[in-house]
Design a protein around this motif. Sequence first.
Motif, PDB file in Angstrom:
ATOM      1  N   VAL A  81      -2.326 -27.283  17.722  1.00  0.00           N
ATOM      2  CA  VAL A  81      -0.972 -27.484  17.229  1.00  0.00           C
ATOM      3  C   VAL A  81      -0.954 -28.803  16.454  1.00  0.00           C
ATOM      4  O   VAL A  81      -1.634 -29.766  16.833  1.00  0.00           O
ATOM      5  N   LEU A  82      -0.221 -28.831  15.339  1.00  0.00           N
ATOM      6  CA  LEU A  82      -0.095 -30.056  14.542  1.00  0.00           C
ATOM      7  C   LEU A  82       1.233 -30.723  14.910  1.00  0.00           C
ATOM      8  O   LEU A  82       2.302 -30.142  14.709  1.00  0.00           O
ATOM      9  N   VAL A  83       1.147 -31.922  15.455  1.00  0.00           N
ATOM     10  CA  VAL A  83       2.333 -32.655  15.916  1.00  0.00           C
ATOM     11  C   VAL A  83       2.560 -33.873  15.018  1.00  0.00           C
ATOM     12  O   VAL A  83       1.625 -34.623  14.738  1.00  0.00           O
ATOM     13  N   PHE A  84       3.801 -34.042  14.580  1.00  0.00           N
ATOM     14  CA  PHE A  84       4.163 -35.224  13.791  1.00  0.00           C
ATOM     15  C   PHE A  84       5.002 -36.159  14.662  1.00  0.00           C
ATOM     16  O   PHE A  84       5.990 -35.731  15.283  1.00  0.00           O
ATOM     17  N   LEU A  85       4.598 -37.412  14.686  1.00  0.00           N
ATOM     18  CA  LEU A  85       5.258 -38.418  15.522  1.00  0.00           C
ATOM     19  C   LEU A  85       5.942 -39.467  14.647  1.00  0.00           C
ATOM     20  O   LEU A  85       5.461 -39.816  13.573  1.00  0.00           O
ATOM     21  N   ARG A  86       7.056 -39.944  15.144  1.00  0.00           N
ATOM     22  CA  ARG A  86       7.780 -41.002  14.439  1.00  0.00           C
ATOM     23  C   ARG A  86       8.044 -42.146  15.428  1.00  0.00           C
ATOM     24  O   ARG A  86       8.240 -41.910  16.620  1.00  0.00           O
ATOM     25  N   THR A  87       8.043 -43.363  14.932  1.00  0.00           N
ATOM     26  CA  THR A  87       8.255 -44.540  15.781  1.00  0.00           C
ATOM     27  C   THR A  87       9.699 -45.017  15.668  1.00  0.00           C
ATOM     28  O   THR A  87      10.261 -45.078  14.570  1.00  0.00           O
ATOM     29  N   LYS A  88      10.283 -45.329  16.821  1.00  0.00           N
ATOM     30  CA  LYS A  88      11.645 -45.870  16.854  1.00  0.00           C
ATOM     31  C   LYS A  88      11.616 -47.239  17.530  1.00  0.00           C
ATOM     32  O   LYS A  88      11.011 -47.409  18.586  1.00  0.00           O
ATOM     33  N   MET A  89      12.262 -48.207  16.896  1.00  0.00           N
ATOM     34  CA  MET A  89      12.315 -49.567  17.434  1.00  0.00           C
ATOM     35  C   MET A  89      13.764 -49.913  17.769  1.00  0.00           C
ATOM     36  O   MET A  89      14.646 -49.845  16.911  1.00  0.00           O
ATOM     37  N   HIS A  90      13.990 -50.246  19.031  1.00  0.00           N
ATOM     38  CA  HIS A  90      15.323 -50.631  19.489  1.00  0.00           C
ATOM     39  C   HIS A  90      15.376 -52.151  19.646  1.00  0.00           C
ATOM     40  O   HIS A  90      14.530 -52.743  20.316  1.00  0.00           O
ATOM     41  N   MET A  91      16.365 -52.764  19.020  1.00  0.00           N
ATOM     42  CA  MET A  91      16.618 -54.192  19.203  1.00  0.00           C
ATOM     43  C   MET A  91      18.089 -54.385  19.538  1.00  0.00           C
ATOM     44  O   MET A  91      18.895 -53.465  19.406  1.00  0.00           O
ATOM     45  N   ALA A  92      18.431 -55.585  19.961  1.00  0.00           N
ATOM     46  CA  ALA A  92      19.810 -55.846  20.359  1.00  0.00           C
ATOM     47  C   ALA A  92      20.776 -55.653  19.199  1.00  0.00           C
ATOM     48  O   ALA A  92      21.915 -55.233  19.387  1.00  0.00           O
ATOM     49  N   VAL A  93      20.311 -55.946  17.979  1.00  0.00           N
ATOM     50  CA  VAL A  93      21.217 -55.905  16.829  1.00  0.00           C
ATOM     51  C   VAL A  93      21.065 -54.651  15.978  1.00  0.00           C
ATOM     52  O   VAL A  93      21.926 -54.370  15.143  1.00  0.00           O
ATOM     53  N   CYS A  94      19.978 -53.894  16.159  1.00  0.00           N
ATOM     54  CA  CYS A  94      19.786 -52.715  15.313  1.00  0.00           C
ATOM     55  C   CYS A  94      18.777 -51.755  15.932  1.00  0.00           C
ATOM     56  O   CYS A  94      18.056 -52.094  16.869  1.00  0.00           O
ATOM     57  N   THR A  95      18.756 -50.528  15.359  1.00  0.00           N
ATOM     58  CA  THR A  95      17.766 -49.515  15.712  1.00  0.00           C
ATOM     59  C   THR A  95      17.102 -49.064  14.414  1.00  0.00           C
ATOM     60  O   THR A  95      17.785 -48.806  13.422  1.00  0.00           O
ATOM     61  N   VAL A  96      15.764 -48.959  14.432  1.00  0.00           N
ATOM     62  CA  VAL A  96      15.019 -48.628  13.219  1.00  0.00           C
ATOM     63  C   VAL A  96      14.103 -47.437  13.490  1.00  0.00           C
ATOM     64  O   VAL A  96      13.362 -47.428  14.476  1.00  0.00           O
ATOM     65  N   ASN A  97      14.185 -46.421  12.617  1.00  0.00           N
ATOM     66  CA  ASN A  97      13.268 -45.282  12.662  1.00  0.00           C
ATOM     67  C   ASN A  97      12.245 -45.429  11.541  1.00  0.00           C
ATOM     68  O   ASN A  97      12.602 -45.795  10.412  1.00  0.00           O
ATOM     69  N   SER A  98      10.983 -45.151  11.849  1.00  0.00           N
ATOM     70  CA  SER A  98       9.976 -45.210  10.792  1.00  0.00           C
ATOM     71  C   SER A  98      10.266 -44.114   9.772  1.00  0.00           C
ATOM     72  O   SER A  98      10.604 -42.983  10.120  1.00  0.00           O
ATOM     73  N   LYS A  99      10.159 -44.475   8.504  1.00  0.00           N
ATOM     74  CA  LYS A  99      10.461 -43.520   7.441  1.00  0.00           C
ATOM     75  C   LYS A  99       9.394 -42.438   7.354  1.00  0.00           C
ATOM     76  O   LYS A  99       9.683 -41.271   7.088  1.00  0.00           O
ATOM     77  N   LYS A 100       8.142 -42.827   7.592  1.00  0.00           N
ATOM     78  CA  LYS A 100       7.033 -41.891   7.485  1.00  0.00           C
ATOM     79  C   LYS A 100       6.545 -41.489   8.876  1.00  0.00           C
ATOM     80  O   LYS A 100       6.377 -42.331   9.752  1.00  0.00           O
ATOM     81  N   ALA A 101       6.346 -40.184   9.065  1.00  0.00           N
ATOM     82  CA  ALA A 101       5.827 -39.682  10.342  1.00  0.00           C
ATOM     83  C   ALA A 101       4.310 -39.539  10.250  1.00  0.00           C
ATOM     84  O   ALA A 101       3.767 -39.211   9.190  1.00  0.00           O
ATOM     85  N   THR A 102       3.644 -39.791  11.342  1.00  0.00           N
ATOM     86  CA  THR A 102       2.184 -39.631  11.390  1.00  0.00           C
ATOM     87  C   THR A 102       1.848 -38.345  12.140  1.00  0.00           C
ATOM     88  O   THR A 102       2.494 -38.012  13.142  1.00  0.00           O
ATOM     89  N   GLY A 103       0.858 -37.622  11.645  1.00  0.00           N
ATOM     90  CA  GLY A 103       0.506 -36.349  12.265  1.00  0.00           C
ATOM     91  C   GLY A 103      -0.823 -36.392  12.992  1.00  0.00           C
ATOM     92  O   GLY A 103      -1.709 -37.182  12.657  1.00  0.00           O
ATOM     93  N   GLU A 104      -0.945 -35.525  13.999  1.00  0.00           N
ATOM     94  CA  GLU A 104      -2.200 -35.406  14.736  1.00  0.00           C
ATOM     95  C   GLU A 104      -2.334 -33.978  15.276  1.00  0.00           C
ATOM     96  O   GLU A 104      -1.342 -33.345  15.642  1.00  0.00           O
ATOM     97  N   PHE A 105      -3.557 -33.501  15.281  1.00  0.00           N
ATOM     98  CA  PHE A 105      -3.835 -32.184  15.855  1.00  0.00           C
ATOM     99  C   PHE A 105      -4.137 -32.350  17.339  1.00  0.00           C
ATOM    100  O   PHE A 105      -4.850 -33.268  17.739  1.00  0.00           O
ATOM    101  N   LYS A 106      -3.574 -31.423  18.131  1.00  0.00           N
ATOM    102  CA  LYS A 106      -3.817 -31.449  19.568  1.00  0.00           C
ATOM    103  C   LYS A 106      -4.334 -30.094  20.029  1.00  0.00           C
ATOM    104  O   LYS A 106      -3.968 -29.045  19.475  1.00  0.00           O
ATOM    105  N   ASP A 107      -5.175 -30.149  21.041  1.00  0.00           N
ATOM    106  CA  ASP A 107      -5.635 -28.918  21.687  1.00  0.00           C
ATOM    107  C   ASP A 107      -4.442 -28.362  22.455  1.00  0.00           C
ATOM    108  O   ASP A 107      -3.857 -29.048  23.298  1.00  0.00           O
TER     109      ASP A 107
END
Length: 223
Positions: A29-55
């Motif tokens: 299966v090909l899974v795409f992951l995105r990073t989310k950063m939580h801070m006291a003043v803001c929340t940021v989602n990575s614009k680009k997702a990284t993919g990886e194949f999993k068994d």
Amino acid sequence: MFFLLQQYEATRFAAGHLQNPQTAEQAMVLVFLRTKMHMAVCTVNSKKATGEFKDLSTGKVISRRLWTAEMKAFYQTKSKEVPRPPFVFKMTILGWIATLLIVAVFGMIIYDGMKPPLPKSAETIAMEQKPAVGDVYFGHFEARPGPGDRLGFGWFKVLKVDGDTYYIAKSTIMSKTSKPKEQLDNSTFEAEGTPVKITEQAGYLINLRSADRGLEIYFTDKN
């Protein structure tokens, strides 16, 4: 400051039609992951997702160095179909409050820098002018140890001006302690003045000193 970094699954694509380079009989299966950063003043989602194949059976990630040409092509195709994040940058309530405070502070600084200066009072203007013959000032003097008084509070009069030298006469009645100017005589002065020069002048004071530094006079008000 509160800070949390987490990775979450953005989407996945079945890749059972591709051959597993580690275990040929097991689907991937090909899974795409995105990073989310939580801070006291803001929340940021990575614009680009990284993919990886999993068994699909074991859930283990298949190393990129084992990817086949078909896997790479499939990855490139599906990377364009990954849903966009709901947002890339989002302020929290605390962030908005902090931003408003910063804007308010800078606004006040800019306003203070641009607004016209307050008009000077008549007293300030009078103290900024050079002393002239006949001017009467309130203040005190300090003198070196000697036969006369070392300290006195009261009124002073300009008897003569010679260039930058001022001949200052003290009131005939000087107080040895500080008193309100209204309680001290400002009508009678010594017949002769002491020559002094201005060492400092501003809107709230005039400092004068004799050539031998034996006498210093401090004016704080003008009659």
